[in-house]
Write a protein that holds these residues in place. Structure first.
Motif, PDB file in Angstrom:
ATOM      1  N   PRO A 180      83.476  22.393  39.875  1.00 51.04           N
ATOM      2  CA  PRO A 180      82.573  22.947  38.858  1.00 51.04           C
ATOM      3  C   PRO A 180      81.218  22.253  38.862  1.00 51.04           C
ATOM      4  O   PRO A 180      81.135  21.034  39.020  1.00 51.04           O
ATOM      5  CB  PRO A 180      83.317  22.687  37.551  1.00 51.04           C
ATOM      6  N   THR A 181      80.182  23.037  38.711  1.00 54.62           N
ATOM      7  CA  THR A 181      78.827  22.498  38.616  1.00 54.62           C
ATOM      8  C   THR A 181      78.303  22.711  37.203  1.00 54.62           C
ATOM      9  O   THR A 181      78.244  23.855  36.723  1.00 54.62           O
ATOM     10  CB  THR A 181      77.893  23.176  39.624  1.00 54.62           C
ATOM     11  N   LEU A 182      77.951  21.623  36.538  1.00 56.86           N
ATOM     12  CA  LEU A 182      77.350  21.707  35.217  1.00 56.86           C
ATOM     13  C   LEU A 182      75.839  21.774  35.385  1.00 56.86           C
ATOM     14  O   LEU A 182      75.213  20.806  35.815  1.00 56.86           O
ATOM     15  CB  LEU A 182      77.745  20.501  34.364  1.00 56.86           C
ATOM     16  N   GLU A 183      75.275  22.925  35.072  1.00 52.09           N
ATOM     17  CA  GLU A 183      73.820  23.091  35.090  1.00 52.09           C
ATOM     18  C   GLU A 183      73.290  22.868  33.671  1.00 52.09           C
ATOM     19  O   GLU A 183      73.899  23.353  32.697  1.00 52.09           O
ATOM     20  CB  GLU A 183      73.440  24.488  35.571  1.00 52.09           C
ATOM     21  N   TYR A 184      72.172  22.160  33.580  1.00 44.20           N
ATOM     22  CA  TYR A 184      71.604  21.960  32.248  1.00 44.20           C
ATOM     23  C   TYR A 184      70.103  21.717  32.371  1.00 44.20           C
ATOM     24  O   TYR A 184      69.595  21.340  33.433  1.00 44.20           O
ATOM     25  CB  TYR A 184      72.284  20.799  31.518  1.00 44.20           C
ATOM     26  N   SER A 185      69.419  21.930  31.262  1.00 46.75           N
ATOM     27  CA  SER A 185      67.991  21.605  31.174  1.00 46.75           C
ATOM     28  C   SER A 185      67.680  21.155  29.750  1.00 46.75           C
ATOM     29  O   SER A 185      68.375  21.534  28.801  1.00 46.75           O
ATOM     30  CB  SER A 185      67.128  22.825  31.537  1.00 46.75           C
TER      31      SER A 185
END
Length: 546
Positions: free
Chosen positions: A478-483
């Motif tokens: 899983p890749t956690l993308e955030y900004s």
């Protein structure tokens, strides 16, 4: 295996890390693969209940000869029985009630036609005679068979190993994981002056004119590849461990010259037992005792007869697989291979496609050993340190019914998946009881991945279906993308299966809290415009700031 050539060059692969099936990355399978890997009609109608393997071994000529008495209960009408034995060994006869039986050969599968009516519920026996020069292991235990070596004093030093390749590489049996024999006798005749150490407890020693016969008895169910023969100029020492189920005999067989160093080095064995009975429950084979047996290869998880060849060094041949220093606090082979007594020997996969059950939990057991003696953070260091060995090349689960395991990532990806799962459970004692409960629920049983998943889901109370699909059946983690922008945090899971919504623990401005991402973008207001954000290291994920 060889596809990890750089690791091989450094000699830092755990012994059972890769078995024979990984020597070739097959995309197509043969009839022999199916005969070996599936529950054929000639296997399905009978339940194996007892073996008596009775063989003589001649190390001078590298020749073995003998028979296996196969006892079974009839559960369906049939009269053709499949026994497996791999060339160049040959079945010379099959006899039931004194009558020779017809045998149809199909590669390594041999179909015996039984003359008398096989009545449902009855127990029958057939004697299978065989002989020949068994396959010689070229690089045991990865390329298994017989290892014909000599010790420093010129004495024969012989051992078997056969994970993945199959027990039928050296003895005739029902060579499929789904049906474990309930009990077993093992009689091995060797030249005088040598000892044979096998599984279970030694019942008798018979002195013949030029040979000696060692008779061993296994009272518990045992998987085929767990059966072993170890021949050498052994000396013995022992201790009694005060275990959860009472006094446990722990026996050690080592080469004569190594006795004194073994008495010091093998102190890791009772340390192992203490840690693993804490985490996993009572040792599963009290009736058969526990043994460590020195062999001329690295080692293997043979049930109640764990083999050892780590050169009396800490770590893996003196190396720390985690790169953190914690791996040099223990002898890797003693801890890893003995961990298989719970996961592989007690809980056994029905199909080798689910071999991650053996290797993922056992690689994770290394982490729990560190946890027990050195603390939770040290254990986290260790398991996280092994992530660099993960390739994410193939799913952990392999193709079914063809004797083919999944990716070699089953070891350290499996361990890191379980470490992540521990975080989701959020209660270490509850997690420990899940692990112990598994060894009670599936005590001496063969299982599927789905059974393991269902048990953990039920006991944890968590919705983990997508979690297991992601880590076991996909290659992407899983890749956690955030900004972070204008005082708002935006986040989601990316490259995940449908329905994936694993919570994640983060630290925002020094405060630890849970986020609950899914596959759609979510936002939350932040107390400050540009806070510090740290993702908890114990989750095996990718992190991608936007």
């Amino acid at each position: 295996m060889p596809r990890f050539s750089f690791i091989f060059a450094l000699l830092i692969i755990p012994f059972s890390l890769f078995s024979q099936g990984l020597l070739q990355d097959k995309t197509t399978f043969t009839r022999q693969d199916t005969l070996r890997g599936s529950i054929t009609p000639q296997r399905a109608w009978w339940d194996v209940t007892y073996y008596h393997l009775d063989i003589s071994v001649n190390p001078d000529t590298k020749f073995i000869k003998g028979k296996n008495t196969v006892s079974y209960t009839v559960i369906k009408p049939s009269n053709e029985l499949q026994i497996d034995l791999q060339a160049p060994l040959k079945i010379t006869a099959a006899i039931q009630n004194g009558k020779p039986l017809a045998i149809r050969h199909d590669g390594h599968a041999h179909f015996i036609t039984l003359a008398e009516n096989q009545k449902i519920g009855n127990v029958y026996s057939v004697d299978v005679y065989y002989e020949g020069h068994p396959k010689e292991a070229k690089n045991a235990p990865w390329d298994g068979g017989f290892s014909w070596k000599k010790d420093a004093n010129g004495n024969h030093f012989v051992a078997t190993s056969c994970q993945g390749l199959g027990a039928s590489i050296w003895w005739p049996n029902k060579d499929h994981m789904y049906d474990e024999v309930d009990s077993m006798d093992i009689s091995v005749t060797v030249p005088k002056g040598l000892m044979n150490i096998s599984n279970g407890r030694l019942q008798s020693i018979i002195q013949n004119k030029t040979t000696t016969t060692y008779n061993w008895t296994v009272k518990n169910p045992i998987n085929n590849y767990g059966v072993n023969v170890n021949i050498g100029d052994y000396v013995h020492f022992s201790e009694v461990y005060p275990g959860e189920n009472g006094p446990l005999d722990m026996d050690y067989y080592v080469l004569r010259d190594n006795l004194q160093k073994a008495k010091i080095h093998f102190k890791d064995a009772p340390r192992m037992m203490q840690a693993f009975e804490h985490w996993f429950g009572p040792y599963p084979f009290y009736e058969d005792g526990f043994k460590l047996v020195e062999v001329p290869y690295l080692g293997m998880e043979h049930q109640s007869s764990v083999t050892y060849g780590n050169q009396y060094k800490k770590g893996y041949l003196g190396n720390d697989l985690s790169g953190t220093g914690w791996g040099l606090k223990f002898d890797f082979i003693i801890i890893h291979e003995a961990g298989h007594e719970w996961f592989a020997n007690n809980i056994t996969n029905k199909d080798i496609a689910d071999m991650w059950i053996h290797e993922g939990f056992t690689a994770y057991s290394e982490n729990l050993f560190v946890d027990y003696y050195y603390g939770k953070e040290a254990a986290a260091d260790y398991v996280i340190g092994t992530r660099k060995r993960i390739r994410n090349d193939k799913p952990l689960i392999g193709p079914y019914n063809v004797n083919k395991e999944g990716s070699s990532d089953m070891y350290y990806k499996g361990a890191n998946m379980l470490h992540t799962l521990r975080q989701l459970v959020q209660n270490d004692e509850k997690w420990r009881q899940i692990l112990r409960g598994m060894n009670t629920e599936f005590y001496h049983k063969t299982v599927t991945t789905q059974q393991i998943e269902n048990y953990i889901i039920a006991q944890s109370g968590l919705d983990l279906a997508a979690f297991f699909d992601q880590y076991l059946r996909e290659t992407n983690i899983p890749t956690l993308e955030y900004s972070i922008s204008n005082g708002r945090l935006k986040y989601r899971w990316h490259e995940v299966v449908s329905g994936f919504k694993m919570p994640i623990l983060v630290t925002l401005n020094g405060t630890e809290q849970w986020l609950y991402p899914n596959t759609t973008w979510q936002t939350m207001a932040l107390p400050t415009p540009n806070p510090s954000l740290t993702i908890n290291r114990n989750f095996y994920i990718n992190v991608k700031p936007q």
